[in-house]
Design an enzyme around this catalytic site. Structure first.
Site, mmCIF file in Angstrom:
data_model
loop_
_atom_site.group_PDB
_atom_site.id
_atom_site.type_symbol
_atom_site.label_atom_id
_atom_site.label_comp_id
_atom_site.label_asym_id
_atom_site.label_seq_id
_atom_site.Cartn_x
_atom_site.Cartn_y
_atom_site.Cartn_z
ATOM 1 N N ASP A 1 28.105 -54.499 35.510
ATOM 2 C CA ASP A 1 27.154 -55.176 34.620
ATOM 3 C C ASP A 1 26.727 -56.503 35.245
ATOM 4 O O ASP A 1 26.647 -57.522 34.562
ATOM 5 C CB ASP A 1 27.810 -55.390 33.245
ATOM 6 C CG ASP A 1 26.800 -55.785 32.171
ATOM 7 O OD1 ASP A 1 25.597 -55.496 32.350
ATOM 8 O OD2 ASP A 1 27.203 -56.402 31.168
ATOM 9 N N ASP B 1 32.321 -61.521 32.877
ATOM 10 C CA ASP B 1 32.196 -60.198 32.240
ATOM 11 C C ASP B 1 32.643 -59.037 33.109
ATOM 12 O O ASP B 1 32.258 -57.900 32.833
ATOM 13 C CB ASP B 1 30.749 -59.941 31.781
ATOM 14 C CG ASP B 1 30.442 -60.655 30.480
ATOM 15 O OD1 ASP B 1 31.346 -61.322 29.954
ATOM 16 O OD2 ASP B 1 29.309 -60.545 29.995
#
Ligand code: ADP
Length: 390
Positions: free
Chosen positions: A192, A213
């Site tokens: 991501d 993340d």
């Protein structure tokens, strides 16, 4: 009622507002107190009664952290500022709204998340260009305790009218490559990578970046991450969106190509808002048909554009690998690497010990006389420790 009153010569600020002299200002939970200048924040007032009412958070989390204001909101939930109760160091707590995911996301074939092993792996990740995961809690939601970053997102700097210089792009991109190389060496594929997941360590342009993340695909389950909220289609590699192949490390190289494209040009290579093409976003990506605006690229070097092109190669087997990207001529820049090493050394240097104030002139007698006239000098103040919530 706790209140604050300004007796200073240079001014006192509460939540950015200057206090009027002689007026008592009641303090509310999380009020930020700055001295001399509005950004010179020195204290946060924490109302421990309010704090113990924060029963929406799991007890183990509240026992360890005082949760404060909201830092930002993302696709997965909120990010809060918090203070470690034992050290008073600041951290960021990312709250991932589990119910939102559970409703329509977590598919049956998603591997159940094994908190003990996955989180232990993530907590061991230790690289200066990766946000440190300090803790993890699971209650009604997921709570990821992260190192706090003070410079905001790279996204906001790329889309500013005053674009990043090519030299700054190089400094940032070099750090991204090192960070993703570290993740891959430790068996973690980010999946991501996007501008919003690159955070900056300070408001200065020449600064360290940190990728965040990288644990989310593990915590949320890979399919759910890719298919929904957090997997932004603009950065998805062709093989992921087509579902043609199991995806490997090369998906991260594609996303890095999209990030570098945006840093250098200030616009996205693939977009469903692009009026210059009739192709859908999906078609643009699967053909690797990025939009080229000559005006935006005219000041960018050929080497930089060559690296972008090699990363945005549709065939994952032919796409440039991380090691080869680090060897690319554009990144053979000793000046940039020296700057990076200096930033690293500054970040890792221990904080200088506070300087002892010079002794006031005139010795003890004169000092006592002055104290009698002025009142006692303020003592270093330690915030009270919160009682354990009942
Ligand atoms: P999501 O992945 O849910 O979209 P983000 O991780 O992008 O959420 O976080 C949302 C906002 O929270 C970001 O825009 C940023 O301002 C803030 N934020 C996230 N992580 C940190 C951090 N470690 N330190 C400081 N602020 C952060």
């Amino acid at each position: 009622m706790a209140y604050i009153e300004d007796h200073s010569a240079n001014g006192t600020f509460v939540n950015g507002e200057r206090l009027e002299k002689g007026r008592k200002c009641p303090l509310t939970h999380n009020a930020e107190i700055a001295l001399s200048l509005p950004h010179n924040k020195v204290f946060v007032f924490s109302d421990l009664m309010e704090d113990s009412l924060q029963s929406e958070y799991p007890k183990e989390l509240r026992d360890k952290y005082i949760i404060s204001k909201t830092l930002g909101r993302g696709a997965c939930g909120e990010v809060k500022l918090a203070f470690d109760r034992s050290t008073y160091h600041k951290v960021a707590i990312k709250i991932i709204n589990k119910r939102r995911f559970a409703a329509d996301v977590l598919p049956d074939n998603d591997k159940p998340f094994n908190e003990k092993t996955e989180v232990e792996i993530l907590k061991k990740v230790d690289h200066p260009c990766l946000i440190k995961i300090k803790d993890f809690f699971e209650g009604e939601d997921f709570y990821i305790v992260l190192e706090l970053m003070k410079g905001g997102e790279l996204f906001d700097r790329v889309l500013r009218p005053a674009r990043l210089s090519e030299a700054t792009c190089k400094l940032y991109f070099y750090q991204m490559l090192l960070a993703v190389q570290y993740l891959h060496k430790h068996g973690i594929i980010h999946r991501d990578l996007k501008l919003e997941n690159v955070l900056l360590s300070s408001p200065e342009e020449t600064c360290l970046i940190k990728i965040t993340d990288f644990g989310q695909s593990k915590i949320l389950g890979e399919t759910s991450l890719m298919k929904t909220l957090c997997g932004t289609p603009d950065y998805l590699a062709p093989e992921v969106q087509d579902g043609t192949a199991g995806y490997g490390r090369s998906v991260d190289c594609w996303s890095l190509g999209v990030i570098l494209f945006m840093c250098l040009s200030g616009y996205p290579p693939f977009s469903d808002k692009n009026k210059n093409t009739r192709l859908s976003l999906k078609e643009q990506i699967s053909r690797g048909d990025y939009f080229y605006c000559a005006e935006r690229w005219k000041h960018v070097s050929k080497e930089a554009f060559d690296l972008v092109q090699k990363l945005l190669t549709v065939d994952p087997d032919k796409r440039l690998k991380l090691e080869a990207a680090l060897e690319h001529p554009w990144l053979q820049d000793e000046g940039m690497k020296r700057t990076f090493r200096q930033l690293l050394a500054q970040a890792q240097a221990p904080l200088p010990a506070p300087e002892a104030p010079p002794p006031p002139p005139g010795g003890r007698k004169r000092r006592r006389a002055r104290e009698e006239a002025e009142g006692p000098r303020p003592q270093p103040c330690k915030a009270p420790r919160a009682p354990p919530p009942s």
